[in-house]
Enzyme design. Structure first.
Site, short mmCIF file in Angstrom:
data_model
loop_
_atom_site.label_atom_id
_atom_site.label_comp_id
_atom_site.label_asym_id
_atom_site.label_seq_id
_atom_site.Cartn_x
_atom_site.Cartn_y
_atom_site.Cartn_z
N HIS B 257 3.82 23.89 -37.63
CA HIS B 257 3.02 24.58 -36.61
C HIS B 257 2.07 25.58 -37.26
O HIS B 257 0.85 25.56 -37.03
CB HIS B 257 3.98 25.29 -35.64
CG HIS B 257 3.31 26.07 -34.55
ND1 HIS B 257 3.14 25.58 -33.27
CD2 HIS B 257 2.77 27.31 -34.53
CE1 HIS B 257 2.52 26.48 -32.53
NE2 HIS B 257 2.29 27.56 -33.27
N GLU B 258 2.62 26.44 -38.09
CA GLU B 258 1.77 27.46 -38.73
C GLU B 258 0.77 26.81 -39.68
O GLU B 258 -0.36 27.29 -39.83
CB GLU B 258 2.63 28.49 -39.47
CG GLU B 258 3.63 29.27 -38.60
CD GLU B 258 3.01 29.97 -37.39
OE1 GLU B 258 1.82 30.32 -37.45
OE2 GLU B 258 3.72 30.15 -36.37
N GLU B 287 -4.35 27.38 -30.87
CA GLU B 287 -3.02 26.83 -30.59
C GLU B 287 -3.08 25.30 -30.53
O GLU B 287 -2.09 24.63 -30.85
CB GLU B 287 -2.51 27.41 -29.27
CG GLU B 287 -1.03 27.22 -29.02
CD GLU B 287 -0.13 28.06 -29.93
OE1 GLU B 287 -0.64 28.94 -30.65
OE2 GLU B 287 1.08 27.80 -29.92
#
Lengths: 482, 482
Positions: B257-258, B287
């Site tokens: 995700h990061e 996002e």
């Protein structure tokens, strides 16, 4: 507190915030930053520097208008601000030229050193000397232009002071070296070639900072190419060390040395934070603390006794006992390289640089003669001849960074540390007991807490009733090595 | 380039330098700083923020005087500057009151959550809502005060847009959940309780960032309490992860995700650095990239195939094969906690928060009713009842930090990521081949390189000829889970 001073301190919060940010950015650059980040970082740092300069200059009028009777702290605030403003008042064009040459020169110096060819670096050095002369003229000075430059690092320290210091040190060191020749201290030690495991040595260094009492929640230690200390804030002080893989005393004393700097940063009076007197009064004073812990504490017989079990449990000491380790820590032998020098010959390296910088500044020395001049000084002071420019005149990065007038502060650090040493009543006992708390407290009382409220000369007088007197250093050498 | 714009960009270098410093200071605070450093750091950050605000406001006149015909980048520069200046033009007193309450509220929230007692946090929340209303009034809005707040995070996104999005998502999700019930995706998985060795998992995460193609010299990964990504500069992007010690997919997908966020930061057009359009156009867009890599790439069957050997070689997978791991990565089950939610039910948590924030802003909901209201929403949307306030209304830190209008961007991230997913011709193939280069290049072309030249709505239209259309997300769920 004086109303004008209060107003100044309110404005100063911006300067300190910027400066705090710059310190974090520098630390991050050396220790954490992915290498790709360098361009944006350099550009940001240079812009923040300009913003800081603007803030100082905008304070100028207010600072000059303070004429009331002030207490010591207030006087210190004004004195320090005036010094910084004076520097930032140099013509913008001159500052830009300095920035330009000192940005590219370290790269050129590296190439010159790699090829061991001074002629590559000579034009840069010539430019730096010429700019330094210009700085000296603009700042103004009494008697000698070099005074203006030394004053930037060691307020009020002059060529007259330095001539006294170095002539004494030169003559006494030569006498001391003769006396040591052939003693247990003399010559190389087999442990210098001995390799160690990095992991084991990390553990030893962790033990050292525990013994020195570095506070876990206000301190950290990392690894970087060149060990340094940085006071991010009074409750956030960081050191770095490096692991060469052999000659374990190198990383050990680097760690203790930087811890000495760190203890200074950690022990300032917290009420001085956010004021212009929150720093040390001079580089010499800062260096006195690192050298006090490195040499006077760290290389003492009692400290060896204290840490020997840690060394023995973690490192392959073979059959070397405490006594052997003590001689390993203190072996004396002239070396061409300053950073490899022992306590005694170290100051000869500085004396040489002092004479050269002074001569470059007043024109008695020309840059083109440096390699041969360097070597003849080395011969005269240390009795050795550098193999080439790389281990001679090109060994230090300082000049390429524009630092002229900086070197003498290393010896002043040694001098001040020995003055402090003899002001202690029972230092050896405290070390033997591992009572570092009391040692740190004493240094806090005498030195750290004052920040730069007083000039270095004032602080030496106030706390030790002394000047830059080299006699204590000589006495210390005699007591230790004879 | 337009002369006035050039002048503005020259001034903007100071803002970007300050902002760069603030980013490093924040990263350092979360990842490296000894805890003692917090007071000085907070004070410095707050002073730097004030300095930055002053610089923006001083640009105001120049920005407003630009009336010439501009190209897209120039328009973007002016649009972004105007947005920031508009925010910083809020009354200083209001900003100070917000700063004050959002400094103390997270502490109060932590206590309330610990004691699972909403009444402790209620007065703070009440104050934050009241200040948020004031902000909305000062900023101005069409139709609904909540629009002014959502616009701070997602430019131009309105209650009308959101009502459409969430009503569709609510009805469709309920249908999808019914259909999944009893399938291989449904329910908990034994690996969720399984412990792993941190060292082995670190190795797996290192392999993940290698597969995703994170560039060694422009990127670093560390550990922090709450994983985050920060673009220090375009060539210095950093993520953090954390190791809970069990349920290895948690740290695995946190890392992926990061990394998605990081790829965005790394792939902006370098020429936008030092301009106000160097950031992402919105939180939803940022996002979308993290969720694209986490969910659409990372939880795909093909990605499991790609990384299964790495997992098998480093983790105790027992007899679980690729297929089992795929179901472990994608198991669906309503949970009271948002951050533990699966891809599908996640949006229900957001829908709930959206309804509550909207109601708090327009006065239809009163803070005192939140616990019971929260629980009845949970019952209605997810069919579960939180045990207490801690796992109900008190689970998120966001409100205590003053972030109202932020939550919807999480679902917008999901929506945009699925729009992007269906704009690919051959995504599954690329994943199966481990051809992340092509995936990254596509995202660079379509999204990253533009920075915030365009508003999020403009960029969605320009690159995908779409709006915030939730149909793709529903389609993606159906194709994946049916």
């Amino acid at each position: 507190m004086n109303e004008k001073i209060e107003e100044i301190l309110r404005e100063y919060r911006k300067i300190e915030s910027l400066s705090h940010a710059q310190r974090v950015l520098h630390w991050d650059l050396e220790v954490m930053m992915p290498e790709g980040g360098i361009d944006h970082r350099s550009e940001s740092l240079s812009t923040l520097e300009i913003m800081q300069r603007d803030l100082y200059l905008r304070l100028s009028e207010k600072v000059n208008s303070v004429n009331d009777s002030l207490d010591d702290i207030e006087k210190g605030i004004i004195r320090n601000l005036k010094r910084t403003i004076r520097y930032y008042s140099l013509p913008e064009d001159l500052i830009k030229r300095i920035e330009k040459v000192t940005t590219k020169s370290p790269v050129i110096w590296r190439e010159a050193r790699k090829k061991s060819d001074f002629s590559i670096f000579e034009p840069s050095l010539r430019e730096i000397i010429s700019l330094s002369k210009e700085v000296a003229e603009k700042l103004g000075y009494d008697k000698h232009p070099y005074n203006a430059l030394m004053d930037l690092y060691e307020e009020g320290f002059t060529v007259d002071d330095a001539d006294l210091v170095f002539s004494k040190i030169l003559s006494e060191t030569s006498r001391i070296m003769k006396r040591i020749e052939g003693s247990n201290f003399s010559g190389n030690h087999p442990l210098e070639k001995k390799r160690y495991s990095k992991k084991a040595m990390e553990k030893v260094n962790r033990e050292m900072i525990r013994i020195l009492g570095m506070p876990e929640k206000r301190f950290r230690m990392d690894v970087s190419a060149h060990p340094f200390t940085i006071g991010i804030s009074i409750d956030d002080v960081r050191i770095t060390t490096r692991y060469e893989g052999k000659n374990f005393k190198s990383t050990l004393f680097s760690t203790i040395h930087e811890s000495g700097h760190a203890i200074y940063e950690l022990q300032k009076d917290p009420s001085l934070a956010w004021t212009p007197v929150s720093r040390a009064p001079s580089l010499g004073f800062h260096e006195s603390q690192s050298r006090f812990f490195e040499n006077i504490v760290g290389r003492s017989r009692d400290f060896v006794h204290l840490i020997y079990p840690i060394l023995r449990d973690n490192l392959p000491l073979e059959s070397y006992n405490e006594e052997d380790i003590y001689y390993y820590f203190n072996n004396v032998h002239p070396s061409p390289i300053r950073v490899d020098a022992d306590e005694i010959t170290y100051n000869l390296h500085i004396a040489l640089r002092y004479e050269i910088e002074k001569g470059l500044l007043d024109g008695r020395i020309d840059a083109k003669d440096l390699p041969s001049l360097w070597n003849s000084f080395m011969e005269k002071y240390l009795g050795i001849e550098p193999k080439n420019d790389a281990e001679g005149v090109l060994q230090d990065i300082h000049w390429s960074q524009g630092s002229i007038g900086y070197f003498p502060t290393y010896t002043l650090g040694n001098i001040i540390s020995s003055i402090i040493r003899y002001s202690f009543k029972n230092l050896n006992e405290l070390i033997r007991e591992g009572n570092l708390v009391e040692i740190r407290d004493y240094l806090r009382q005498k030195v750290h807490r004052y920040g730069s409220i007083y000039s270095p000369k004032e602080l030496l007088r106030l706390s030790f009733n002394e000047g830059y007197n080299p006699d204590y250093l000589i006495k210390y050498f005699e007591e230790k090595f004879f």
